[in-house]
Design a protein around this motif. Sequence first.
Motif, mmCIF file in Angstrom:
data_model
loop_
_atom_site.group_PDB
_atom_site.id
_atom_site.type_symbol
_atom_site.label_atom_id
_atom_site.label_comp_id
_atom_site.label_asym_id
_atom_site.label_seq_id
_atom_site.Cartn_x
_atom_site.Cartn_y
_atom_site.Cartn_z
ATOM 1 N N MET A 97 9.492 -2.360 -2.760
ATOM 2 C CA MET A 97 8.924 -1.134 -2.554
ATOM 3 C C MET A 97 10.185 -0.232 -2.106
ATOM 4 O O MET A 97 10.790 -0.632 -1.223
ATOM 5 C CB MET A 97 7.912 -1.081 -1.543
ATOM 6 C CG MET A 97 7.331 0.214 -1.195
ATOM 7 S SD MET A 97 5.810 0.102 0.119
ATOM 8 C CE MET A 97 4.495 -0.318 -1.302
ATOM 9 N N ASP A 98 10.294 0.953 -2.549
ATOM 10 C CA ASP A 98 11.259 1.826 -2.178
ATOM 11 C C ASP A 98 10.906 2.538 -0.919
ATOM 12 O O ASP A 98 9.788 2.621 -0.502
ATOM 13 C CB ASP A 98 11.708 2.578 -3.434
ATOM 14 C CG ASP A 98 10.539 3.680 -4.017
ATOM 15 O OD1 ASP A 98 9.607 3.163 -3.621
ATOM 16 O OD2 ASP A 98 10.883 4.457 -5.034
ATOM 17 N N ILE A 99 11.745 3.614 -0.789
ATOM 18 C CA ILE A 99 11.463 4.574 0.423
ATOM 19 C C ILE A 99 10.564 5.536 0.208
ATOM 20 O O ILE A 99 9.911 5.997 1.063
ATOM 21 C CB ILE A 99 12.799 5.137 0.854
ATOM 22 C CG1 ILE A 99 12.571 5.763 2.237
ATOM 23 C CG2 ILE A 99 13.443 6.225 -0.134
ATOM 24 C CD1 ILE A 99 12.609 4.814 3.361
#
Length: 168
Positions: free
Chosen positions: A1-3
């Motif tokens: 999961m990215d920012i």
Amino acid sequence: MDIVGVVKLIHVFLLATIKYSITFPYALLIGLDTTQAIIAITVGGISGFFFFYYLSAAIVRVFKNQKVVITNFVDKHFKFDLNRLFAKFRSRSSKSMRTKRQFVKFRNRYGFIGIIIATPVLLSIPLGAFLLNRYYSRKKHVFAYMVLSILGWSMVFSLIIIIIPHSI
């Protein structure tokens, strides 16, 4: 999961602490996965209830015990008379009394279970926490009932999401 995903989860979590019912469609609109949305909303609703339950108790207790100190401090340092403001609010009874009557009417008609069931969907989490703290703080298992209500509404939202795409 990215920012961006983490920020979306935090945003949904914080929104669920205040207004639980509108958060689920919002979470799906901003692109969260259904499982992520359900978990973030459920944890946010439960956390919001605990936070606002204890916050409302503390604010009422402090204000009740320290009303004279607070009014003297504000009058001395800010040159503002809080007693006159309180008297002004007491004299304007039409709207405030109507609101109080609605709360009392709701409480008398639906009681403890009505507030528990209606808090996540119709009322807001802070308002439900305040009402439960104000009127039912001595009742056993307030937290358990509220957690069950939030979990139940999460299940209802999940079922709606599962059923609606298959019926279209």
